[in-house]
Write a protein that holds these residues in place. Structure first.
Motif, PDB file in Angstrom:
ATOM      1  N   ASN A   1       0.860  -1.179   0.000  1.00 22.71           N
ATOM      2  CA  ASN A   1       0.000   0.000   0.000  1.00 22.71           C
ATOM      3  C   ASN A   1       0.898   1.230   0.000  1.00 22.71           C
ATOM      4  OD1 ASN A   1      -2.546  -1.288   0.121  1.00 22.71           O
ATOM      5  ND2 ASN A   1      -2.271  -1.662   2.300  1.00 22.71           N
ATOM      6  N   VAL A   2       0.572   2.192  -0.836  1.00 26.69           N
ATOM      7  CA  VAL A   2       1.360   3.422  -0.929  1.00 26.69           C
ATOM      8  C   VAL A   2       0.756   4.435   0.038  1.00 26.69           C
ATOM      9  CG1 VAL A   2       2.191   5.252  -2.443  1.00 26.69           C
ATOM     10  CG2 VAL A   2       1.880   2.927  -3.330  1.00 26.69           C
ATOM     11  N   MET A   3       1.574   4.903   0.993  1.00 26.66           N
ATOM     12  CA  MET A   3       1.116   5.807   2.054  1.00 26.66           C
ATOM     13  C   MET A   3       1.775   7.179   1.873  1.00 26.66           C
ATOM     14  SD  MET A   3      -0.573   3.423   3.832  1.00 26.66           S
ATOM     15  CE  MET A   3      -0.845   4.047   5.490  1.00 26.66           C
ATOM     16  N   ILE A   4       0.959   8.227   1.850  1.00 25.25           N
ATOM     17  CA  ILE A   4       1.517   9.568   1.712  1.00 25.25           C
ATOM     18  C   ILE A   4       2.090  10.022   3.050  1.00 25.25           C
ATOM     19  CG2 ILE A   4      -0.698  10.721   2.165  1.00 25.25           C
ATOM     20  CD1 ILE A   4       0.239  12.871   0.130  1.00 25.25           C
ATOM     21  N   LEU A   5       3.264  10.629   3.000  1.00 23.24           N
ATOM     22  CA  LEU A   5       3.960  11.096   4.201  1.00 23.24           C
ATOM     23  C   LEU A   5       3.677  12.591   4.380  1.00 23.24           C
ATOM     24  CD1 LEU A   5       7.240   9.216   3.389  1.00 23.24           C
ATOM     25  CD2 LEU A   5       5.784   8.717   5.339  1.00 23.24           C
ATOM     26  N   THR A   6       3.066  12.951   5.497  1.00 27.52           N
ATOM     27  CA  THR A   6       2.647  14.344   5.698  1.00 27.52           C
ATOM     28  C   THR A   6       3.274  14.993   6.915  1.00 27.52           C
ATOM     29  OG1 THR A   6       0.709  13.637   6.971  1.00 27.52           O
ATOM     30  CG2 THR A   6       0.414  13.915   4.597  1.00 27.52           C
ATOM     31  N   ASP A   7       3.661  14.207   7.900  1.00 32.50           N
ATOM     32  CA  ASP A   7       4.080  14.763   9.186  1.00 32.50           C
ATOM     33  C   ASP A   7       5.602  14.695   9.305  1.00 32.50           C
ATOM     34  OD1 ASP A   7       4.015  15.850  11.654  1.00 32.50           O
ATOM     35  OD2 ASP A   7       2.899  14.243  12.635  1.00 32.50           O
ATOM     36  N   GLU A   8       6.268  15.733   8.826  1.00 28.58           N
ATOM     37  CA  GLU A   8       7.733  15.730   8.800  1.00 28.58           C
ATOM     38  C   GLU A   8       8.296  16.287  10.110  1.00 28.58           C
ATOM     39  OE1 GLU A   8      11.429  17.064   5.865  1.00 28.58           O
ATOM     40  OE2 GLU A   8       9.384  17.693   5.424  1.00 28.58           O
ATOM     41  N   PHE A   9       9.437  15.763  10.509  1.00 25.10           N
ATOM     42  CA  PHE A   9      10.127  16.293  11.681  1.00 25.10           C
ATOM     43  C   PHE A   9      11.620  16.279  11.429  1.00 25.10           C
ATOM     44  CE2 PHE A   9      10.277  11.744  12.282  1.00 25.10           C
ATOM     45  CZ  PHE A   9      11.481  11.510  12.927  1.00 25.10           C
ATOM     46  N   LYS A  10      12.344  17.026  12.228  1.00 27.82           N
ATOM     47  CA  LYS A  10      13.804  17.045  12.116  1.00 27.82           C
ATOM     48  C   LYS A  10      14.370  16.104  13.165  1.00 27.82           C
ATOM     49  CE  LYS A  10      14.381  21.631  10.108  1.00 27.82           C
ATOM     50  NZ  LYS A  10      14.820  21.067   8.826  1.00 27.82           N
ATOM     51  N   SER A  11      15.023  15.053  12.707  1.00 28.45           N
ATOM     52  CA  SER A  11      15.575  14.071  13.626  1.00 28.45           C
ATOM     53  C   SER A  11      16.938  14.527  14.117  1.00 28.45           C
ATOM     54  CB  SER A  11      15.715  12.709  12.923  1.00 28.45           C
ATOM     55  OG  SER A  11      16.406  11.807  13.740  1.00 28.45           O
ATOM     56  N   PRO A  12      17.129  14.638  15.433  1.00 24.95           N
ATOM     57  CA  PRO A  12      18.431  15.069  15.964  1.00 24.95           C
ATOM     58  C   PRO A  12      19.516  14.022  15.755  1.00 24.95           C
ATOM     59  CG  PRO A  12      16.993  14.369  17.737  1.00 24.95           C
ATOM     60  CD  PRO A  12      16.141  14.396  16.498  1.00 24.95           C
ATOM     61  N   ASP A  13      19.085  12.769  15.472  1.00 20.73           N
ATOM     62  CA  ASP A  13      20.061  11.693  15.298  1.00 20.73           C
ATOM     63  C   ASP A  13      20.432  11.448  13.845  1.00 20.73           C
ATOM     64  OD1 ASP A  13      19.923  11.215  18.067  1.00 20.73           O
ATOM     65  OD2 ASP A  13      18.139   9.979  17.792  1.00 20.73           O
ATOM     66  N   ALA A  14      19.729  12.138  12.914  1.00 23.62           N
ATOM     67  CA  ALA A  14      19.985  11.886  11.500  1.00 23.62           C
ATOM     68  C   ALA A  14      21.395  12.334  11.122  1.00 23.62           C
ATOM     69  CB  ALA A  14      18.955  12.624  10.644  1.00 23.62           C
ATOM     70  N   ILE A  15      22.114  11.474  10.425  1.00 20.07           N
ATOM     71  CA  ILE A  15      23.483  11.798  10.013  1.00 20.07           C
ATOM     72  C   ILE A  15      23.563  12.005   8.508  1.00 20.07           C
ATOM     73  CG2 ILE A  15      24.543  10.588  11.944  1.00 20.07           C
ATOM     74  CD1 ILE A  15      25.052   8.222  10.099  1.00 20.07           C
TER      75      ILE A  15
ATOM     76  N   ILE B   1      14.028   7.742   2.752  1.00 24.35           N
ATOM     77  CA  ILE B   1      13.686   8.661   3.838  1.00 24.35           C
ATOM     78  C   ILE B   1      13.720   7.878   5.160  1.00 24.35           C
ATOM     79  CG2 ILE B   1      12.371  10.409   2.584  1.00 24.35           C
ATOM     80  CD1 ILE B   1      10.622   7.501   4.287  1.00 24.35           C
ATOM     81  N   TYR B   2      13.483   8.578   6.279  1.00 23.53           N
ATOM     82  CA  TYR B   2      13.385   7.926   7.585  1.00 23.53           C
ATOM     83  C   TYR B   2      11.953   8.031   8.087  1.00 23.53           C
ATOM     84  CZ  TYR B   2      18.487   7.697   7.866  1.00 23.53           C
ATOM     85  OH  TYR B   2      19.800   7.408   7.633  1.00 23.53           O
ATOM     86  N   ILE B   3      11.470   6.963   8.713  1.00 27.68           N
ATOM     87  CA  ILE B   3      10.128   6.939   9.294  1.00 27.68           C
ATOM     88  C   ILE B   3      10.229   6.547  10.754  1.00 27.68           C
ATOM     89  CG2 ILE B   3       7.847   5.853   9.244  1.00 27.68           C
ATOM     90  CD1 ILE B   3       8.179   5.436   6.281  1.00 27.68           C
ATOM     91  N   ARG B   4       9.558   7.324  11.631  1.00 28.65           N
ATOM     92  CA  ARG B   4       9.508   7.005  13.051  1.00 28.65           C
ATOM     93  C   ARG B   4       8.211   6.247  13.338  1.00 28.65           C
ATOM     94  NH1 ARG B   4      10.809  11.754  16.993  1.00 28.65           N
ATOM     95  NH2 ARG B   4       8.922  12.676  16.075  1.00 28.65           N
ATOM     96  N   SER B   5       8.352   5.047  13.899  1.00 26.79           N
ATOM     97  CA  SER B   5       7.184   4.210  14.176  1.00 26.79           C
ATOM     98  C   SER B   5       6.270   4.870  15.195  1.00 26.79           C
ATOM     99  CB  SER B   5       7.620   2.838  14.693  1.00 26.79           C
ATOM    100  OG  SER B   5       8.445   2.184  13.755  1.00 26.79           O
ATOM    101  N   ALA B   6       4.964   4.697  15.018  1.00 28.94           N
ATOM    102  CA  ALA B   6       3.980   5.284  15.923  1.00 28.94           C
ATOM    103  C   ALA B   6       4.160   4.742  17.331  1.00 28.94           C
ATOM    104  CB  ALA B   6       2.560   4.977  15.435  1.00 28.94           C
ATOM    105  N   GLY B   7       4.232   5.644  18.319  1.00 25.42           N
ATOM    106  CA  GLY B   7       4.364   5.246  19.709  1.00 25.42           C
ATOM    107  C   GLY B   7       5.732   4.723  20.087  1.00 25.42           C
ATOM    108  N   GLN B   8       6.698   4.853  19.192  1.00 20.76           N
ATOM    109  CA  GLN B   8       8.047   4.365  19.474  1.00 20.76           C
ATOM    110  C   GLN B   8       9.066   5.447  19.129  1.00 20.76           C
ATOM    111  OE1 GLN B   8       8.879   0.602  17.584  1.00 20.76           O
ATOM    112  NE2 GLN B   8       6.784  -0.128  17.833  1.00 20.76           N
TER     113      GLN B   8
END
Length: 276
Positions: free
Chosen positions: A51-65, A91-98
């Motif tokens: 399933n193709v999911m649109i990504l809408t909620d972007e954030f800046k990850s402090p750990d991204a290198i 891209i990077y995705i943060r799991s819900a609740g994790q």
């Protein structure tokens, strides 16, 4: 090998190695084809069920290198997909609740939105396995199962038969013909005009256009992506539906004049006047 091979839509890796051997007159193995793919000299097609999911909620990850974009886990499915082109944007995705962040394959559309591929299998138990296709996923395709467009082999053969050292290949932008949805999707952001680039900058990171983000702006962003990214001009969304959506995101019991105004503000200028 048949002279009609060049007219095939795609070749297996075995067929591709046989064709390249013929074109450059030396033995080519499947491992050689894999090496060309790993070094981004050729692109490949891989079968997936997602399933193709649109990504809408972007954030800046402090750990991204890296410079890869980071998003919260998406919830809106806009298409289904049976195959993809690789290489592709990531891209990077943060799991819900994790707090866990996973790297994932991303698709793009003509206005700059990002999409992830949800390939969670119904027969799989809950685990730490990411829901979205990435290089560490069990379902990430292996090269031997991929397919190659004949044009890729003819191009690499032409380069191999020249005495000059080939330049570094630029990653080819490929339109995905196996994703069934309203928007045209690509493995990388397609080339766009200056006006479209302005739209892309707003859509891909709305917060960058403002000094701050409010609940209202966030609700408008989510509504715009939900209703207007892939809408059919013959059947535009009802304004009351957009207003209802915004009200829900703001935690209201129902729409009001304010949500009606916010819904009107995100309506595309070229949208038909009907069904307002």
């Amino acid at each position: 090998m048949s002279k009609l091979t060049k007219f095939k839509t795609a070749l297996t890796v075995s067929e591709a190695s046989e064709l390249l051997s013929k074109l450059i007159d030396e033995p080519i193995s499947i491992d050689d084809i894999e090496a060309l793919f790993r070094s981004n000299r050729i692109g490949m097609i891989f079968q997936v069920t997602a399933n193709v999911m649109i990504l809408t909620d972007e954030f800046k990850s402090p750990d991204a290198i890296t410079h890869a974009r980071s998003f919260e886990e998406p919830t809106i499915s806009v298409a289904t997909c049976k195959a993809i082109h690789l290489p592709s944007e990531e891209i990077y995705i943060r799991s819900a609740g994790q707090k866990a962040i996973h790297k994932a394959i991303a698709l793009r559309d003509t206005v700059g939105n990002f999409y992830a591929l949800n390939i969670t299998q119904t027969d799989e138990p809950d685990s730490f396995l990411p829901k979205f296709l990435g290089r560490i996923h069990n379902h990430f395709p292996i090269v031997k199962d991929g397919f190659i467009e004949p044009a890729e082999i003819y191009r690499i053969a032409a380069e191999a038969n020249q005495d000059q050292i080939p330049t570094l290949s630029s990653l080819a932008i490929k339109r995905n013909n196996w994703c069934i949805g309203k928007a045209d999707l690509y493995n990388f952001k397609p080339n766009i005009t200056t006006n479209e680039a302005c739209i892309e900058n707003i859509n891909s990171n709305p917060a960058s256009s403002f000094s701050h983000m409010t609940f209202e702006l966030k609700a408008m962003q989510l509504a715009a992506n939900h209703f207007w990214v892939t809408y059919e001009k013959e059947r535009p969304p009802l304004q009351k539906s957009v207003s209802n959506f915004i009200a829900e995101k703001l935690g209201l019991t129902g729409p009001n004049r304010k949500t009606d105004a916010l819904a009107a503000a995100i309506r595309p200028t070229d949208a038909p006047d009907s069904q307002r």
